[in-house]
Each structure stands twice: as C-alpha cells, then as structure tokens.
Design a protein around this motif. Structure first.
Motif, short mmCIF file in Angstrom:
data_model
loop_
_atom_site.label_atom_id
_atom_site.label_comp_id
_atom_site.label_asym_id
_atom_site.label_seq_id
_atom_site.Cartn_x
_atom_site.Cartn_y
_atom_site.Cartn_z
N ALA A 1 0.82 -1.22 0.00
CA ALA A 1 0.00 0.00 0.00
C ALA A 1 0.85 1.27 0.00
O ALA A 1 0.35 2.36 -0.26
CB ALA A 1 -0.92 -0.01 1.22
N LYS A 6 0.55 3.68 -3.04
CA LYS A 6 -0.74 4.23 -3.47
C LYS A 6 -0.73 5.75 -3.38
O LYS A 6 0.07 6.34 -2.66
CB LYS A 6 -1.86 3.68 -2.59
N ARG A 34 5.11 5.63 -7.51
CA ARG A 34 3.70 5.42 -7.18
C ARG A 34 3.08 4.55 -8.27
O ARG A 34 3.60 4.42 -9.38
CB ARG A 34 2.97 6.76 -7.11
N TYR A 35 1.95 3.94 -7.92
CA TYR A 35 1.20 3.21 -8.94
C TYR A 35 0.61 4.24 -9.91
O TYR A 35 -0.05 5.19 -9.49
CB TYR A 35 0.07 2.40 -8.30
N ASP A 84 -3.47 4.09 -11.72
CA ASP A 84 -3.49 4.73 -10.39
C ASP A 84 -3.63 3.72 -9.26
O ASP A 84 -3.79 4.13 -8.10
CB ASP A 84 -4.60 5.77 -10.29
N GLU A 85 -3.61 2.45 -9.57
CA GLU A 85 -3.68 1.40 -8.55
C GLU A 85 -3.32 0.07 -9.20
O GLU A 85 -3.34 -0.05 -10.44
CB GLU A 85 -5.08 1.30 -7.94
#
Length: 952
Positions: free
Chosen positions: A930, A933, A941-942, A946-947
């Motif tokens: 996590a 995120k 970052r992802y 975005d995830e």
C-alpha cells in the motif's frame, strides 16, 4: 631488571623443548577432546547443517564441534585456556631465539604471534551466539595473522635442516589445504551438494592439525634452551646445579636467517612516506576511473554522440612536457600539480551541474597525468626512488580495486558518490591533502646511482605505444576485481568463479605480478614472459568458466609485472612522446573497446562491430612494442637497480603495504561471502512478485550512483524475481562496475548475469529469491543493429520449476532485427514444458506487429494484461501459471523507465481470463504494498491505472 646477585641455587630447570611439547599436547587435547565428546554425546546434531544431516553428512566440522553445546564447548575452552600459557612462552622463546641487533623482522613476528594468540582467545570465548560480529572479527583477525606468522617463522628459521624441512612441508600443506577447503565450502554453501560439508570438515580439521604441528616444530629449535628458576637469595632448598656458561654461549652464537629488507631498524617515517605515496596513487586511479562515468552520462541521455566525449582526451596533457620550460616548471612545482589534481578531483561531487562536474574531473585528470609523468621523469636518475614511485602508482591501482571490492564495485570517492549512496568523499579528501603534501616533499639526492644518458635507448614511439597498451590493460581489466570474472561467467549451474569471494584472487594476482616485476625484471622483460601473458589473454578472450579465468589471472600477473619494466623504459625518453603519445594511444583503445558494442550509435561503428578479440590483440601487441623498446632501454639500468641496497630498502616499505592490502582483500572476501539462505516475501501463499526494470546503467537522472535507491524500491515493492536491463557496466566508460553485487547482497537474492561484457550487449541480469537451477544465455539474431541479450533461467519456486526469460530487444530503427529476435524468442519460450514468465523490453505497441509473435499460439505465452494499451517497451508475459495481479510503478528520478510488476501463485491452475476483482477480495498476502498508493514515496507510485490490478 637483572638479578642483584649473579650466582645462586637452581631451584628448577628444564629443556625449552617442553614448551613446544606442552603447547602441542594442550592444543590437540582441546580440539580432539571436544571432537570425541561431541561425537559421543551429540553426533547427529553436530553433523547436521542447514541443508543435510546424517547419513548425507557424517563428519562434523570444527565450528559445529566446538560450538555452543555442553559439555564439548567447555572441554574446548578449558583446553585452550591451558594452551595459552605455553603459547605465549612459545612466541617469546622464538623471539629470543631469532632476535638480533638492528633487525626488525623478529619484533614484527613476535607481535604478530601475540596478536594471533589474543584473537584465538577472542573467537574461543566469544561464540557466534554470544556476539556474531565480534566472533567473526576475532576469527578473521586470527586467520589473517596466520599468514604473516607462518611466513615470518619460515624466514627466521634457524639453520636446523630438520626444522626447516618440516616447516616448509607443514606450511605447504596448510596453504595447499585452503584451496580444496574453499572449493568444498562453496559446493556446500552455494550448490548445496550433499556430502560436500563432510569433505570440507576433513580439510578444516586438517588445517587445525597442520597449524598446531607447524608450531610444534619449535621443539627442534628450543632444545638449545634450558629454562632455569634460580634462587638468587638462597631462600629455597632447591637443586644446586648451576646454569652452564657454555649453554649461554651457544645461545649467543645461534645463527638466524634474515630477509634483507628487514635488516636494520624499522623506519616508521619512511613507512609513512610510502603510505602517502600509495594513497596519492590511489587518488590518481580514483579520478581517472571516474572520468569515463561522467562522460558516459551525456551520450546515455542523448542516445548518441553528445560532444562531451572529447573530455576523454584530457589524459594527453603530458604532451606539454615536450616544452623544456614547462617540463622544468612541472618538476619544480610537482607538489602543486598533484594538489591541483587531487582537490578538484575529490571535490567534484559537490558540483551539482552535471556538465560542470565533468569539467572538474577533466581538469583533475589533466593535472594528474601531468603530475605523475613529471614525478617519474624527475626520478629517472635515481633508480631506487623511481622504482618506489612506480610501486606507489601501481599499488594505488590495487588499493582502488580493493576499495571497490569492499564497496560493491563503487569507488567511495567517485564524483557519482555521496554520503546518501555510500560515498566517503570528505574523508577521502581530508586524507588526500596531507598525503600529497607528505609524498611530494623535497628530496636531496647524491646522484650516486644515476644512469648515464649515453648508449642505446630503443624507440621512444614504441615505448609510448607500450605505455598506452599497459594503461588500457590495467584500466579495462584490473580496475575492478570482478571484470575478468564477468568475462568468463556462463550461468548456472556454476562452473567458474564468482565475483565474491574470487575477486580477492584477482587482487592477489595483481600483487604477485607486481612483486615479480620488481624482483625479477629480467624475466618479466623477456619474450618468454610476453608469450605466456599473450596466451593468458587468449584464454581470457575465447574461453569461459575456470579456463578463461585462469587465463585472465596469468594475464593479470603479467600486466602488473611488466608495468615497472615499461615505465622505467619510458622515462628514459622524451616524456611528451612516451607518456603524451602513450595516453593518446590509451584514449584510442578506450574508444575502440566502446565502439565494438556501441557500433549502432557512432560513426564507423560497423567496421569494428563485436570485435573484442581485436581489442585484446591490439592491447597485447602494444605491450609487445613496449617490451621491444625496453629490452634496449633498460639494459644499462637493470643491473644498478637490482644491486642497489638503497633501492631494495626503499621498495621494502611499499611491499609491506602491498602485503597488508592482500590480507585486507582476503578479509573482505570472507566478510562478503554469500549466505545463500534467501527467503521469498510471502511463502505462506506460495506467491511471488516478478518485475522488469530498465536501470539505465545505474546512473540516475542527476548523475548519482543509484544502486541503493534501486534496492530500496525493490525491497519495498516486495519483488521476489526481477529482470534488470541496461545492466552491463563492465567497461571503462561505465566505471568497470558491477551493480548486481550490491543489489544481490543487500536484497538477499541469487543473481545471474546475461551475456558478459565481451559479448557486446548492453546487458541483462536476473535477481531471484528462489534458487536458480539452470540458466542459458542467448545472443539473439541482429543482422543490422545492436545485439539483443536474453537469459533463460529455471527457478525452484516452492519446489516447482518455473522458467523465467529476461530479454532486451533491438532498437526501433532496426525492424528486421526485431522480427528475427521475436521469432527466436518465441521458439525457445514455446519449447519449455514448464510454467514460464517473460520479463522483457520489446519495443512494440500492444496488438501490433511482433507483439503477436511474442504473445500468441506460436510462443504459448499470454499478456499479463491485454487491456493495457499504454505500453511501448516493457512487457510481462506468462503461461501455465496463475496470475493474480499486475501493477505499473512510476520511475521517479532513478532511471528513465518505470517498473512493471506481476504477481503469480504456484500450485494452482492457470487462468487466462481478464476478469478483474477488487482489492478487498484479494488475500492480504497477495496484495501489492500500500506504500505506493496515491502520491507514493520518493517519486514512485502506482500510475497509469493509479492502482494495481487484481485478477480472479
């Protein structure tokens, strides 16, 4: 203080041989007593190791026997305690036997013996369970001290034929046992061969027996001693026998054999000068080897010629020494030339602008080449000091290689280093300034051993060509202890040397060559030695594994040995020709050995495409030119150098430093020995995360070495298997580094290197938490553009063999290359019957062109996420294994490429549907961290989605 009364009654006396008998008996009782007790009480426990137990392993090692179990540990400790008294007495008696006025070696051996005895107590009474670090420190110190103790005792051995014979035999057995000992330890630790630890244990016990027996030989020497307890005041009622005067006389006349370099008092001031000289040489090599790195940053980001490459020519500054007035200036103010090289060279890391940092390093290289050439030329009339200066410069290279060996192939003083990534820049600078000041002190010479300028000198041009070839060989192959090992690496199962611990063997070969070069210059200057060196170079170029590495060691010994010969020849000529022209030849060779792999980006590149053998042939021929000239030039000076006691004495301190550095490299090898007990992040789910990352040769966007930041990202992403591309940094222009050393050791992963630096690719590497059972290295067809490397490896993933392919395809400009490469890779992927994963850089758009060759019925591979339309280079494909997740992580400022990740589970049927599920439906052990995120951390970052994406 001598007794007040000269005569007195003898209370007790005995032969000095009983000291040896007692020491030997107690030492063997300590070890063998523990072995008997341990075998009797805990046999099955002490023969068991981390891989096997009885019956595969059936004889215990020394460490297992004398370890933490009661009562064998107590038996050993009591025995060693009883041994300590006779041990100190043995060391003292050997000193009394061998000491003589104005001789330093007996004192040195005495204190080594005391130190060795104390460290033995350290690792005996501080076990690894009590304090693992201090136990290792004491153990390493003991092992390191064993070498000078053994050699010192041999050098000092009195003229007793029987004692000398046994000492030589036992010393040979001791050191000869080290080779199979290390071999079987690696078979056990790395290859996990059943029964290898038992064989290792026999060699380990043999070392103990030989070590104790070597000291037991003193019984033949100590028979000339009678140890007496005398009552000088008559208070006792002891024996009235008096010590006989003839025994005293016999002691006084006892002859000893001394090494000439230790005769006379040890001059610590001269040693400090030698240390300063060597450190100055180390700084020169530090600055020179950093130049290529700073140059490389610019074509790397321009993807072609940038113009900054002209900085490599900053080494030709000795051409200015062809001007007599400037030459006199450089000699007169040599100290300031050295300082003007050292200060900007070691302060360049403070310059944030990359171009200005390169300019600072270029100026430092310019001044450094001038300063060292002027130093040698100024000493051309004093053979002793000239040899000392050459030794300082060459040992500086050895020290540079050791510093890189200790710091995972990065020199901690480079301008790409700082405190955040392991740099020691301020420390290096603070040591360098006084070292330069001390080593460049004014010296008044009598000129007593000057060489006449009359007579034949050979060819100055040929001498310059020889200097150029010598510099290139030393820089390209010996500036890092792992380079020639990388040339010979062929994958798993391991059939050759590994960078750790065998880097220490490369460093040992460098030291041995230098020792031969100054002790037998006639031999190293001969065509016989040249031929042997050329054969070694051939083996290094054309053979893999041990055969290639042995050839590399032979060439290493030759290159370091011939260095004093060629430099002594070069200083007899105009330095502008020999060193200015020599550095120019060196620069051409630097470009040549880059052109053979960078042929797609440079003018005329295809003419030398993939011709590393031509580079090696040119190097050997250039050194041959230097030898041809030196045979004439050095004819007059050779006899004076070898016969000069002053020259030998001056060189002795440099050799002592070289010897200490060899012990240091062995200690580093011991400390860095791989544990090979690596564990994946989520074994409970039988899952693993696989990733692909193009690491841009370990230089980040701001020209800093990026290994530590990469390791931090990989660790926090919990990656178990990762393919790294653009990873081959074993060339001068890239610093002769090995990024994988730090990543593998810091992350606790096995490592495989793709086709080596002599295979003309930009490199591929595989890091894995799982054992690598087998690997094959491929060079994919590339009729036009650059070669495409690939690794095909089989991993033991929770007991299931899984094939992993790491691949970098050709450039966009070469479509035919990429087509043939896609077909080749598809064939080898389809041929495997095992679950497989491709971690790759494909240079293709999803759903177009060669994409269908990589992913489709022909290869049997499936895209990890067919809906990801935004890719161009990096892809993860898989077959016959369950995929559970996929993520893309932004690059931050480490490289120019993102990280792509896939999660997989073994032991479950593969499912190729694209049905996605929410993170809440995924077990915690199968989720991506996590931490990345949202805004993520440190620029990672992802992104894109975005995830992470999860699949049912």
């Amino acid at each position: 203080m001598p007794p007040k009364f000269k005569e007195g009654d003898i209370v007790f006396s005995f032969s000095g041989s009983w000291i040896s008998y007692t020491h030997t008996a107690f030492a063997y009782i300590a070890f063998l007593g523990a072995l008997v007790v341990g075998t009797w009480l805990h046999y099955y426990k002490i023969v068991e190791n981390e891989h096997y137990g009885y019956p595969e392993e059936w004889f215990p090692s020394v460490s297992a026997t004398i370890g933490d179990r009661y009562p064998e540990r107590s038996v050993f400790m009591v025995g060693i305690a009883l041994t300590s008294g006779p041990r100190f007495a043995l060391v003292a008696l050997y000193y009394f036997l061998t000491a003589r006025p104005n001789s330093s070696l007996p004192k040195i051996v005495f204190w080594v013996g005391v130190f060795r005895t104390l460290t033995c107590g350290g690792w005996t009474y501080v076990t690894s369970t009590d304090d693992h670090d201090w136990h290792d420190i004491f153990m390493i110190s003991y092992l390191v001290a064993t070498l000078p103790w053994t050699l010192g005792c041999l050098a000092l051995s009195p003229p007793n034929p029987k004692a000398i014979k046994y000492r030589k035999i036992l010393a040979a057995l001791f050191f000869g046992t080290l080779v199979p000992l290390i071999y079987f330890f690696i078979q056990h630790k790395v290859h996990k061969v059943a029964g290898a630890y038992t064989i290792y244990a026999f060699f380990e016990w043999s070392l103990i027996l030989f070590d104790v027996a070597f000291d037991a030989v003193t019984m033949y020497d100590f028979s000339s001693f009678e140890i007496v307890v005398r009552d000088v005041k008559g208070l006792s009622r002891g024996n009235a026998k008096l010590l006989k005067d003839e025994i005293k006389e016999k002691e006084r006349n006892q002859a000893v054999i001394q090494s000439s370099t230790f005769d006379g008092p040890y001059n610590w001031w001269d040693l400090s000068i030698a240390l300063a000289d060597v450190y100055n040489g180390f700084v020169f090599w530090t600055v020179l080897t950093s130049l290529g790195l700073c140059v490389w940053y610019f074509p790397l980001w321009h993807m072609g010629i940038s113009g900054y490459e002209v900085a490599v020519m900053s080494t030709v500054s000795p051409l200015l020494l062809g001007i007599p007035a400037f030459r006199s200036l450089a000699i007169k103010y040599n100290r300031w030339f050295h300082l003007s090289a050292v200060i900007p060279g070691l302060l360049a890391w403070q310059v944030t602008n990359q171009a200005n940092r390169l300019f600072a390093i270029s100026f430092a290289v310019w001044q450094g080449c001038l300063a060292w050439t002027a130093t040698w030329y100024a000493e051309r009339g004093n053979t002793g000091r000239l040899q000392a200066r050459i030794l300082a410069w060459t040992i500086g290279l050895v020290l540079s290689s050791i510093a890189k060996f200790a710091c995972y192939s990065n020199n901690p003083l480079w301008p790409i280093m700082r405190a955040e990534n392991g740099g020691w820049n301020w420390t290096g600078l603070l040591l360098a300034i006084p070292a330069v000041w001390h080593s460049t002190r004014p010296v008044i010479t009598s000129g007593g051993d000057q060489i006449s300028n009359s007579g034949q000198k050979g060819s100055s041009l040929m001498a310059g060509v020889g200097v150029g070839g010598l510099l290139f060989a030393m820089h390209s192959l010996l500036s890092d202890s792992s380079t020639i090992i990388s040339w010979t690496w062929s994958g798993y199962p391991i059939n050759g040397p590994q960078q750790v611990p065998y880097g220490a063997l490369t460093i040992l070969a460098m030291g041995a060559g230098l020792l031969f070069g100054i002790s037998t210059p006639d031999l190293l200057a001969s065509w016989t030695a040249y031929g042997i060196g050329a054969v070694g170079a051939m083996f290094l170029t054309y053979y893999k594994d041990w055969a290639g590495y042995y050839g590399g060691l032979v060439f290493t010994v030759y290159v370091c040995g011939v260095a004093p010969v060629l430099i002594k020849s070069a200083v007899r000529h105009n330095p502008a020709v020999t060193f200015g022209f020599g550095f120019f030849i060196y620069n051409l060779m630097v470009l040549f050995h880059v052109w053979v792999v960078a042929y797609a980006f440079v003018p005329g590149g295809p003419l030398v495409r993939e011709r590393s053998d031509w580079v090696m042939i040119c190097t050997v021929l250039q050194i041959g030119n230097g030898v041809f000239s030196a045979l004439t030039t050095n004819a007059q000076s050779r006899e004076k150098t070898t016969k000069s006691p002053r020259g030998r004495k001056q060189s002795a301190y440099y050799l002592h430093i070289l010897f200490a550095l060899q012990l240091l490299s062995m200690s580093i090898a011991y400390l860095r020995f791989p544990s090979n007990d690596y564990r994946p992040y989520h074994p409970e789910e039988k899952s693993f995360t696989a990733g692909i990352w193009t690491i841009h040769f370990s230089l980040d966007n701001d020209m800093w070495s990026s290994e530590r930041r990469m390791a931090q990202a990989i660790r926090e992403l919990e990656v178990d298997v990762i393919g790294l591309l653009e990873s081959d940094t074993q060339r001068i222009i890239m610093g002769n580094r090995d990024t994988m050393q730090y990543l593998a050791e810091d992350l606790g992963m096995y490592v495989d290197y793709g086709p080596g630096p002599n295979q003309h690719t930009w490199g591929s590497a595989l890091l894995s938490k799982f054992p690598i059972l087998n690997s094959t290295h491929h060079l994919l067809p590339s009729p036009v553009g650059e070669l495409a490397p690939a690794i095909e490896a089989t991993l033991d993933v929770y007991g299931t063999p899984v094939d992993v392919f790491v691949f970098h395809s050709g450039q966009e400009e070469d479509p035919e290359d990429r087509r043939q490469q896609s077909e080749y890779l598809a064939r080898i992927m389809s041929a495997t019957p095992r679950p497989a994963i491709l971690l790759s850089y494909l240079v293709v758009k999803p759903g177009e062109g060669n994409y269908h060759t990589y992913s489709g019925p022909g290869s049997g591979m499936h895209d990890i996420d067919m809906s990801d339309w935004d890719r161009w280079c990096e892809y993860i494909l898989y077959k016959d294994i369950k995929r559970t997740g996929y993520a893309r992580v932004s690059r931050g400022t480490i490289t120019d490429t993102e990280i792509q990740l896939g999660k997989f589970v073994v032991g479950q049927p593969a499912d190729y549907s694209d049905t996605r599920i929410s993170e809440e439906q995924v077990p915690p052990g199968l989720r991506f961290p996590a931490l990345f995120k949202g805004e993520g951390v440190r620029g990672h970052r992802y992104h894109v989605f975005d995830e992470p994406r999860y699949f049912a």
